[in-house]
Structures are given as structure tokens and as C-alpha cells.
Design an enzyme around this catalytic site. Structure first.
Site, mmCIF file in Angstrom:
data_model
loop_
_atom_site.group_PDB
_atom_site.id
_atom_site.type_symbol
_atom_site.label_atom_id
_atom_site.label_comp_id
_atom_site.label_asym_id
_atom_site.label_seq_id
_atom_site.Cartn_x
_atom_site.Cartn_y
_atom_site.Cartn_z
ATOM 1 N N ARG A 59 42.372 36.540 12.456
ATOM 2 C CA ARG A 59 41.634 35.363 11.783
ATOM 3 C C ARG A 59 42.442 33.534 12.117
ATOM 4 O O ARG A 59 43.965 34.593 12.427
ATOM 5 C CB ARG A 59 40.655 34.441 10.503
ATOM 6 C CG ARG A 59 41.367 35.686 9.260
ATOM 7 C CD ARG A 59 43.161 34.985 8.740
ATOM 8 N NE ARG A 59 43.586 33.330 8.691
ATOM 9 C CZ ARG A 59 44.226 33.184 8.762
ATOM 10 N NH1 ARG A 59 45.876 33.591 8.918
ATOM 11 N NH2 ARG A 59 44.558 31.814 8.785
ATOM 12 N N GLY A 60 42.374 32.541 12.571
ATOM 13 C CA GLY A 60 43.762 32.219 12.692
ATOM 14 C C GLY A 60 43.482 31.801 14.213
ATOM 15 O O GLY A 60 42.970 32.254 14.991
ATOM 16 N N ASP A 246 43.803 21.501 13.563
ATOM 17 C CA ASP A 246 42.630 22.069 13.848
ATOM 18 C C ASP A 246 42.392 20.888 15.268
ATOM 19 O O ASP A 246 41.848 21.853 15.678
ATOM 20 C CB ASP A 246 41.371 22.399 12.930
ATOM 21 C CG ASP A 246 41.849 23.386 12.165
ATOM 22 O OD1 ASP A 246 42.315 22.757 10.873
ATOM 23 O OD2 ASP A 246 41.178 24.589 12.874
ATOM 24 N N ASN A 256 42.718 18.627 9.652
ATOM 25 C CA ASN A 256 43.801 19.703 9.299
ATOM 26 C C ASN A 256 42.735 20.176 8.043
ATOM 27 O O ASN A 256 42.236 19.756 7.703
ATOM 28 C CB ASN A 256 44.359 19.764 8.893
ATOM 29 C CG ASN A 256 45.363 21.260 8.563
ATOM 30 O OD1 ASN A 256 44.721 22.063 9.493
ATOM 31 N ND2 ASN A 256 46.442 21.158 7.677
#
Lengths: 352, 352
Positions: A59-60, A246, A256
Site C-alpha cells: 500500500r502507499g 496525497d 493529506n
């Protein structure tokens, strides 16, 4: 194996190629098992990669893109004619991930010009190149932030106290992370540094992932609840706040993980600088300001259930926004792969 | 039974006397079982009360004091000569609770002047009087806040959106609570109101208790993580923030559950008023400002374990401050049992 993420009992990367022959495989840290079990998963086929990305073994945003590129390479080894189908299957694993589509578009474009017989080898090289580019970009982000940490240490003479939020570290990227890059560079060069890790409800990425990855690298850190930021900043226990992003609007407003804006507010109130660390690809020049950034709302059960157990009465309504927008006026600077900018300098940075 | 907390399937008080004869008992909502089980515990003896307070069947500063007074009454029924011993045992259940000692001192002082034969009846009356005084004080706090809510509704024409933190409601007091008093008064008189409940890590009093007590009274509410305050306030979803207080310094600096200061900062940034609701007994005129308020640090396991399961890697360090201090400059007013004051008006309020 020079790209191995495993080093003795610890890990330094979340994804790597293992082996050099026809039995080579992609190995990932299975992040669904963290922080309790540090185990890896081996992806030998496209099916493995699709299942692994879909089930959030990785993830990320940056890592998802890198992992998808590795998945394409596995597909090309089995069937060089399956390029379009493989990309379509991988794209469907996480429909909203921008980096996933970016990486797949790049793989599809570059590989479509390569003869089928050469696609397997080219795809593997390309997947490695995408990983290496992320490493280089994150390292430059760290180099943009490191002088700030050094200056703090020279001024205070004590370990630099960094506060972060969520996980914007190497587990979300490939090697340095974004918010953590300057911390790792500093720690590696002997700068004393300590990180205040915010647990990051509701998914607890701070408690589960940031603590784990800092421990893997030996960086001192302390876990606190998200609500502790005001007390810590007000008490002078924090020298600098560094968070990831983000999406960053053209004016510097930054989306974010939910809770970031509270840390920025508390930092400003305490006279502590707050930096956003992100590659230039996170800036969205077409988005004028934070009001234009859509805020994803997620399943209320992420709030209502912890470890599968309900924390509120049956029938309680809950809302669960994934992000908040920190206004540019609360951000002292942006640590990027092209250096440090203030919000006022962004228009020039976009032109460059 | 006019003092019963039970009404049909719902509860309105956390403690009450049941019965009028020699078999009468103190009944409490067992708050250790909330929110999953709404069950009561019966205290027939001093031992029951000591065990119940010690195991946190009752919590919340005002309620602990009221419960201790009820415990003294149970002791006087069994042995009117045991006044000092009973008070000593009850005082030891929660050594740092100020209201506990205040209530016990008052019971001991008043009862020591009463012949032993009359102590049982007097003690029961006194315990009821202490509960009734709390009800009256909280009602006056609500009356101080209600005009604010009415004015908001008249201006917006929509349900008043209140944000609170932790549990400063009737479960922590006897009937109205402090932060919730204006909400209940308004709801009871037909004012449309909706409460944003912050889960309040690490002990989740918002998620477990405030949601439950609002549901018992039929007040609409929505649970969010603590980190959501910045997003909600920035998006205009909150009209007023009302929180309780553990201790208020002479200048108005307010110690309350950790995270309160972040809500106050976000409210000020969004132009939303923030009020602290507390009886005058919470003000400490001898404490000049927030720097003089000691901040209790609690067991790190409250952060590290949720429902008994570890959320961070084994060996992770954590810190767990129970409270933070919200500076008076961020507080628009104090809702008290003597009316509404600003911080600037406090010196005069203390003299009154």
C-alpha cells in the site's frame, strides 16, 4: 542480491526482485501482517501480483505503482502477448490509485514498442527502473529537508524532535519515503533525531507501520495518540512537523491523511515549522486550491470497528473522511525532488 | 420511584436509590460494560460501593463524589459508628479524584454532629442532596448555554451542529452533564440539535459513552475520529464547540481531556465559537495560569493496546498524557452554574 530488501533480520525495502533466472520472483513485505509478523510474500505470476495488490500486501501510492510495474514484468515472462490484458487486470485492483495507472500506462507505452521476444527482459528492467527512480526522487526529498534538521540540531544541541502523521515512509515508497527521507538521511549520517509518531486513526498506519519501519532502521521514536499533538507542540517537545501529501493544489493547499491540518494549526500556534514532503508528481497544477480537491469518504466501519470489535453502541452513525486539506498559509515549505519551495514559489517551480 | 435512573428500556441517570425500606440499595449503571451491555449493579453494602468505585463502574469526577456519598450512607445503615473508617476506605478507591474527597469531607463533617441513631437516615438524605445539587448545577450550566444554541438555530435555520470531546455528559455527572447540558435542555424543548462526537483516544469515552448517553435521550449524533475536527470545522459543518473541563486556572486556561486544545485551535481558525462548560467548583483561583496545572501521564498501555490487542510492534515506546491545556485566548466563554463568563470576566466572577 543488490536489490534485496532483506538485510539480516531487518528490511530496508518493501519490494524487490529475488533471483536472476527463470524462477526469479518479486518479493514483498506482506504489510497486512504488520506490525505483528514481518513476513514476505513471493509473487511468481500475474495472478500473485493482482491478488497481492488487491489485498493490500503493498500500500502507499508510490509503492502501488512500482508493484504494478513488477506485476507487468511477471506477466510478460509468462506471455508477452498479454500486455493489454495484464495492465487491465492490474489497473482494476485499486481503481482510485493515480500512481497505479501512471505506472501501468508507462509500462504499456514502452513495452508496446518492444518485440514480444524481448518484452520479458525489458519489462523487468523497466520495473526496476521505476523503483530506482522512486528511490532517487525520495533521496532528493530527503536532501531538501536535511539542512533544516541540521540547523535545528545546531541551534538546540539536542536530538531533533520530528513529528509526523500516518505513514509516508519507505513502506509506502521504495527506500527513503517522503516525510521520513530527511530523518533517515540524517540518522544515517549521525544526526541525532527522534520521531513522534501519531497513531493515525482510524487505520492506525502510524502505530502499525511508521513505528515498525523506523524500528527497522534503528531511528528512536515514540508513539502518541493523534490528540496529543497540541500538548506536545505547546510544551516545546517538537522542533519540526513533516508530513506527506496525497495531492497538492497549485496554491499549495495540501490534501493529506485526516488530522494533518490539526498538526499544522498546532505547529503554527506554537511557532514550530511545518513542512510537506512530496515528489513534484504530487502537485496538481490544474487544481487551483484546496476547495477543488475532492475528499474521499470511506466506510464508517473503519471508525466503528477496531481489530474487528465494535467500539460504539450498535446502530451508532459514523462518518469517515480519509483526508483533510491543510491551507498553504500553514505550510512553511515543500520538500520535493526538485528542492525546497515555499507556496509563493510554486508558480515558478511549475514553470521550471 | 422519582429518583430512578431507569425509564422503560432507557436510562436517564447513572446512580439512584432503589426502594425505601431496610433492603433499599444504590443502583448504578455499570459503565465498565458500556456500550455493549447496559446493565446495572446493586450496591447494598460499603464493600459493594468500594468495589464499584474502584473498578470504575462509575467514573467522571462529579459522579465519583456522588457515589462516595451514597457509599457512606450504606455504611451508616450497617454501622453508624464506622463513619471515619468508611470514609477512609472510600477515599482510597480513587486517590486523585478531588470531588471524591470533597464529598467525603462533607459527609464526615455533617454526620459527625448527628447522633448515631439518626445517622443512617441523615446520610441517605445527604447523599441524595449531593446528587440533587449536581443536577441543579448542571441544569444552570445548560441554561447558560441554551441561548447560544437558540441564536445559532435562528441564524442558520438548520439543526444546531455541536462538536464535543470525551464524555462530559450525564454519565459523568447525575442528570444533565456539563458540556451536554445545553444540548439536552434544547433537545427537550424542541430545538433541533446534532452532536459530532469525537472518539477520544486512547480510552474512547466519546465512542463508548457519549454516543450511548445521547442515544438514550434520543439526541441525533455522529461519531468521528479525533483527527476529523479540522476537516469538519473547516467545512462549516460545526456551529459551536462545547467541552468540559478538569481544572480551570484563574486566567481561564483550561485543562481538559487530551485533544481539546486541537479542537479549540481549529474552531478559532474556522471562526467557530468554543465554550468550556463546568461548575464554578472546577475553577482553581489559586492556580494563576495553565503552566501551573500538572498534566497527568498515564500508562502507555492505554495507547498500545486496544481491546487487549497490541496496535504497535512489540517494544514500541509510547507516551500517554491524559489532558492538555487550552489557552484562555481560544475560549469564547465559560458556561457555569453562575452563568456565562468570558475569561476577562473571571476575576469578577471569583469575587462574587
Amino acid at each position: 542480491m543488490k536489490d534485496s530488501g532483506a538485510r539480516g533480520d531487518s528490511f530496508t525495502r518493501p519490494i524487490w526482485w529475488e533471483g536472476d533466472g527463470p524462477a526469479d520472483a518479486v518479493v514483498v513485505i506482506d504489510q497486512t501482517r504488520l506490525p505483528h509478523d514481518a513476513v514476505t510474500a513471493r509473487w511468481s505470476t500475474l495472478d500473485d501480483a493482482v491478488a497481492g495488490i488487491g489485498s493490500m500486501q503493498v500500500r502507499g501510492a508510490p509503492l502501488i505503482g512500482v508493484a504494478a510495474a513488477h506485476g507487468v514484468a511477471l506477466a510478460m515472462r509468462a506471455d508477452p502477448g498479454s500486455l493489454e490484458a495484464a495492465c487491465a487486470r492490474l489497473a482494476a485492483t485499486r481503481p482510485t490509485a493515480v500512481n497505479l495507472r501512471w505506472a501501468l500506462d508507462r509500462m504499456a507505452r514502452d513495452l508496446s514498442e518492444v518485440p514480444r521476444a524481448a518484452r520479458a527482459a525489458t519489462a523487468r528492467r523497466l520495473s526496476q527502473a521505476i523503483a530506482d527512480e522512486d528511490v532517487a526522487a525520495c533521496r532528493r526529498i530527503g536532501e531538501a529537508g536535511l539542512p533544516l534538521l541540521r540547523a535545528i540540531h545546531e541551534r538546540t544541541g539536542r536530538p531533533v524532535q520530528v513529528m509526523t502523521h500516518c505513514n509516508a515512509g519507505w513502506l509506502a515508497c521504495v527506500e527513503w519515503g517522503t516525510a521520513t527521507a530527511a530523518v533517515y538521511l540524517g540518522h544515517g549520517s549521525g544526526l541525532p533525531v527522534h520521531v513522534w509518531v501519531s497513531e493515525t486513526r482510524p487505520r492506525n498506519q502510524g502505530a502499525a507501520l511508521t513505528t515498525w519501519e523506523l524500528a527497522q532502521r534503528g531511528v528512536p521514536h515514540t508513539l502518541v495518540v493523534d490528540s496529543a499533538a497540541g500538548h506536545l507542540l505547546g510544551a516545546g517537545a517538537v522542533d519540526v512537523v513533516i508530513v506527506g501529501a496525497d495531492r497538492i493544489a497549485a496554491n499549495g493547499d495540501t490534501a493529506n491523511k485526516i488530522g494533518t491540518s490539526l498538526k499544522a494549526l498546532a505547529a503554527r500556534d506554537a511557532g514550530v515549522p511545518c513542512y510537506v514532503a512530496a515528489p513534484m508528481s504530487t502537485f496538481d497544477a490544474a487544481c487551483p486550491d484546496g476547495r477543488a480537491i475532492p475528499i474521499e469518504e470511506r466506510d464508517a466501519d473503519e471508525v466503528l470497528l477496531v481489530n474487528g470489535r465494535r467500539i460504539a453502541p450498535e446502530g451508532t452513525a459514523a462518518r469517515n473522511w480519509g483526508f483533510d486539506v491543510t491551507p498553504a498559509r500553514l505550510i512553511d515549505g515543500f520538500l520535493t525532488d526538485r528542492g525546497l519551495f515555499t507556496a509563493a514559489e510554486l508558480p515558478e517551480a511549475f514553470r521550471a
